[in-house]
Motif scaffolding. Structure first.
Motif, PDB file in Angstrom:
ATOM      1  N   GLY A 126       0.821  -1.204   0.000  1.00  0.00           N
ATOM      2  CA  GLY A 126       0.000   0.000   0.000  1.00  0.00           C
ATOM      3  C   GLY A 126       0.856   1.256   0.000  1.00  0.00           C
ATOM      4  N   GLY A 127       0.287   2.338  -0.518  1.00  0.00           N
ATOM      5  CA  GLY A 127       1.020   3.587  -0.617  1.00  0.00           C
ATOM      6  C   GLY A 127       1.422   4.149   0.727  1.00  0.00           C
ATOM      7  N   ASP A 128       0.509   4.124   1.710  1.00  0.00           N
ATOM      8  CA  ASP A 128       0.840   4.636   3.039  1.00  0.00           C
ATOM      9  C   ASP A 128       1.950   3.822   3.684  1.00  0.00           C
ATOM     10  OD1 ASP A 128      -1.036   6.609   2.806  1.00  0.00           O
ATOM     11  OD2 ASP A 128      -2.593   5.558   3.952  1.00  0.00           O
ATOM     12  N   TYR A 129       1.915   2.521   3.464  1.00  0.00           N
ATOM     13  CA  TYR A 129       2.968   1.666   4.021  1.00  0.00           C
ATOM     14  C   TYR A 129       4.327   2.047   3.461  1.00  0.00           C
ATOM     15  CZ  TYR A 129       6.042  -2.369   4.407  1.00  0.00           C
ATOM     16  OH  TYR A 129       7.122  -3.180   4.626  1.00  0.00           O
ATOM     17  N   LEU A 184      -0.933   0.384   9.949  1.00  0.00           N
ATOM     18  CA  LEU A 184      -1.362   0.570   8.562  1.00  0.00           C
ATOM     19  C   LEU A 184      -1.770  -0.749   7.929  1.00  0.00           C
ATOM     20  CD1 LEU A 184       1.389   3.098   7.393  1.00  0.00           C
ATOM     21  CD2 LEU A 184      -1.023   3.593   7.810  1.00  0.00           C
ATOM     22  N   ASN A 185      -1.055  -1.807   8.270  1.00  0.00           N
ATOM     23  CA  ASN A 185      -1.395  -3.122   7.736  1.00  0.00           C
ATOM     24  C   ASN A 185      -2.761  -3.574   8.246  1.00  0.00           C
ATOM     25  OD1 ASN A 185      -0.981  -5.486   6.268  1.00  0.00           O
ATOM     26  ND2 ASN A 185       0.016  -6.512   7.991  1.00  0.00           N
ATOM     27  N   GLN A 234     -10.120  -2.741   5.797  1.00  0.00           N
ATOM     28  CA  GLN A 234     -10.806  -2.246   4.602  1.00  0.00           C
ATOM     29  C   GLN A 234     -11.167  -3.389   3.662  1.00  0.00           C
ATOM     30  OE1 GLN A 234      -8.163   0.642   2.931  1.00  0.00           O
ATOM     31  NE2 GLN A 234      -8.529   2.162   4.548  1.00  0.00           N
ATOM     32  N   LEU A 235     -10.255  -4.356   3.515  1.00  0.00           N
ATOM     33  CA  LEU A 235     -10.552  -5.503   2.661  1.00  0.00           C
ATOM     34  C   LEU A 235     -11.686  -6.336   3.239  1.00  0.00           C
ATOM     35  CD1 LEU A 235      -6.934  -6.662   1.697  1.00  0.00           C
ATOM     36  CD2 LEU A 235      -8.589  -5.462   0.255  1.00  0.00           C
ATOM     37  N   LEU A 236     -11.725  -6.463   4.561  1.00  0.00           N
ATOM     38  CA  LEU A 236     -12.785  -7.242   5.190  1.00  0.00           C
ATOM     39  C   LEU A 236     -14.143  -6.572   5.014  1.00  0.00           C
ATOM     40  CD1 LEU A 236     -13.574  -9.662   6.926  1.00  0.00           C
ATOM     41  CD2 LEU A 236     -13.141  -8.241   8.942  1.00  0.00           C
ATOM     42  N   SER A 237     -14.148  -5.236   5.091  1.00  0.00           N
ATOM     43  CA  SER A 237     -15.419  -4.529   4.901  1.00  0.00           C
ATOM     44  C   SER A 237     -15.887  -4.612   3.459  1.00  0.00           C
ATOM     45  CB  SER A 237     -15.265  -3.066   5.315  1.00  0.00           C
ATOM     46  OG  SER A 237     -14.297  -2.423   4.506  1.00  0.00           O
ATOM     47  N   ALA A 238     -14.929  -4.690   2.514  1.00  0.00           N
ATOM     48  CA  ALA A 238     -15.305  -4.791   1.108  1.00  0.00           C
ATOM     49  C   ALA A 238     -15.720  -6.214   0.742  1.00  0.00           C
ATOM     50  CB  ALA A 238     -14.150  -4.336   0.225  1.00  0.00           C
ATOM     51  N   PHE A 239     -15.039  -7.207   1.370  1.00  0.00           N
ATOM     52  CA  PHE A 239     -15.342  -8.618   1.098  1.00  0.00           C
ATOM     53  C   PHE A 239     -15.560  -9.326   2.435  1.00  0.00           C
ATOM     54  CE2 PHE A 239     -12.439  -7.025  -2.129  1.00  0.00           C
ATOM     55  CZ  PHE A 239     -13.189  -7.216  -3.270  1.00  0.00           C
ATOM     56  N   PRO A 240     -16.712  -9.134   3.063  1.00  0.00           N
ATOM     57  CA  PRO A 240     -16.950  -9.692   4.405  1.00  0.00           C
ATOM     58  C   PRO A 240     -17.006 -11.205   4.386  1.00  0.00           C
ATOM     59  CG  PRO A 240     -18.973  -8.755   3.502  1.00  0.00           C
ATOM     60  CD  PRO A 240     -17.876  -8.389   2.546  1.00  0.00           C
ATOM     61  N   VAL A 271       1.498   7.965   8.798  1.00  0.00           N
ATOM     62  CA  VAL A 271       2.243   8.556   7.685  1.00  0.00           C
ATOM     63  C   VAL A 271       2.666   9.981   8.027  1.00  0.00           C
ATOM     64  CG1 VAL A 271       2.183   9.134   5.234  1.00  0.00           C
ATOM     65  CG2 VAL A 271       0.963   7.121   6.067  1.00  0.00           C
ATOM     66  N   VAL A 272       1.760  10.745   8.588  1.00  0.00           N
ATOM     67  CA  VAL A 272       2.080  12.124   8.961  1.00  0.00           C
ATOM     68  C   VAL A 272       3.117  12.150  10.074  1.00  0.00           C
ATOM     69  CG1 VAL A 272       1.135  14.296   9.827  1.00  0.00           C
ATOM     70  CG2 VAL A 272      -0.203  12.892   8.246  1.00  0.00           C
TER      71      VAL A 272
END
Length: 267
Positions: free
Chosen positions: A49-52, A118-119, A125-131, A236-237
Motif C-alpha cells: 500500500g502507498g501509506d505503508y 497501517l497493515n 478495509q478488505l474485510l469490509s469490502a469482502f466480508p 504517515v504524517v
C-alpha cells in the motif's frame, strides 16, 4: 554515590580508571547496533500500500539521519569527552546515555507499530469490502471489547513515537552540555565585550544570530515533536514530521558549528 567522590582528581585513587577512547568506540558500535535494530524493525513487516511505503521510506531515511546526528554531536577524541572534562560531567553523561539508548530503541519500535497499524487498517478495509465470517481477520483490537480500538492504538503509538523522539533530542543537548560544560555553552552565546567610551561600562555582546537560528529552532523543534501526538495520530504524517524534525536538528547542528565557531565540535 559517584557524585560524592572527591572532584580534584583524588577519585582516581579509589576508582578504576576508564579507557575513554575504547569507551567512545564501543558506544559508537552500540548506537549502530540500536539503529540497525530500528532498520530491522521496518524490514520485517510484510505489507503493501502507498501509506505503508511512504512510512517505510520516511522511517529508513530518518534512522540514517539519526545516525548522522549522533556521530555529528558526539566527540571522537577522549580530550573532548565528558569523562575527561570532569568527574561529575562523566557521571551525568553515564546516566543520560542509557536513557538515550532506550529512546532510540523506542523510536524503532514505534515505526514498526506504525507499519502494523497501517497493515491492520488495510486488512480491515478488505474485510469490509469482502466480508467473511471470521472476526479475527481484521485485527485492530476492537473485536473482544477489551483491547484498544484502532484509533486508540494509533493514539498510543503516536504517544510512544513522539515521546521517544523528544527524549532523543533532549538527550542530545544534555550530552553536549556534559561534554562541553554549561559555562562554555553560555560563553558561546557571547561574541565578546564592548567598551563604552562615554560611560566606561563594559557590555557583553550576545550572539543573537546564533541564538535565533540555533537555540530557538532547536527548542521549538523539541517542543513540537513532544506535543505532536496531542493533535496528530496518522502514522504517515507522524513519520513525515519526524523526518522533518531530524532534518531541522541536523541543520541547527551545522549552523551551530558556523555561528558558534569556538573550535567546539559539539555546537
Amino acid at each position: 554515590i559517584g557524585f560524592c567522590f572527591p572532584g580534584s582528581g583524588e577519585h582516581k585513587k579509589i576508582s578504576i580508571p576508564m579507557h575513554i577512547d575504547f569507551l567512545i568506540h564501543r558506544q559508537g558500535e552500540w548506537i549502530m547496533l540500536v539503529l540497525g535494530e530500528s532498520v530491522l524493525s521496518l524490514l520485517i513487516v510484510d505489507a503493501k500500500g502507498g501509506d505503508y511505503y511512504r512510512t517505510f521510506y520516511f522511517g529508513i531515511v530518518t534512522v540514517i539521519l539519526l545516525h548522522m546526528l549522533h556521530f555529528r554531536s558526539q566527540p571522537l577524541q577522549a580530550d573532548s569527552h565528558a569523562l575527561r572534562r570532569h568527574k561529575n560531567a562523566g557521571i551525568f553523561y553515564g546516566q543520560i546515555f542509557p536513557i538515550y539508548s532506550a529512546a532510540l530503541v523506542a523510536v524503532g519500535a514505534s515505526y514498526k507499530l506504525c507499519l502494523y497499524s497501517l497493515n491492520d487498517d488495510r486488512r480491515r478495509q478488505l474485510l469490509s469490502a469482502f466480508p467473511i465470517d471470521y472476526r479475527g481477520l481484521a485485527g485492530g483490537g476492537d473485536d473482544d471489547g477489551c483491547s484498544p480500538t484502532g484509533d486508540e492504538r494509533k493514539q498510543l503509538i503516536a504517544h510512544l513515537f513522539c515521546g521517544a523522539m523528544a527524549i532523543v533530542f533532549v538527550c542530545f543537548d544534555l550530552m553536549n552540555v556534559a561534554h562541553s560544560g554549561w559555562i562554555k555553552k553560555m560563553e558561546q552565546c557571547k561574541l565578546g565585550e564592548k567598551h563604552c567610551e562615554r560611560t566606561g561600562v563594559v557590555v557583553k555582546n550576545h550572539n543573537l544570530m546564533g541564538i535565533l537560528l540555533v537555540l530557538v529552532p532547536r527548542v521549538v523543534t523539541t517542543i513540537f515533536i513532544a506535543t505532536l501526538s496531542q493533535w496528530e495520530t496518522n502514522p504517515v504524517v507522524l513519520a513525515l514530521l519526524g523526518f522533518v524534525a531530524v532534518i531541522c536538528q541536523l541543520i541547527t547542528r551545522f549552523l551551530g558549528f558556523v555561528l558558534f565557531n569556538n573550535n567546539d565540535c559539539n555546537s
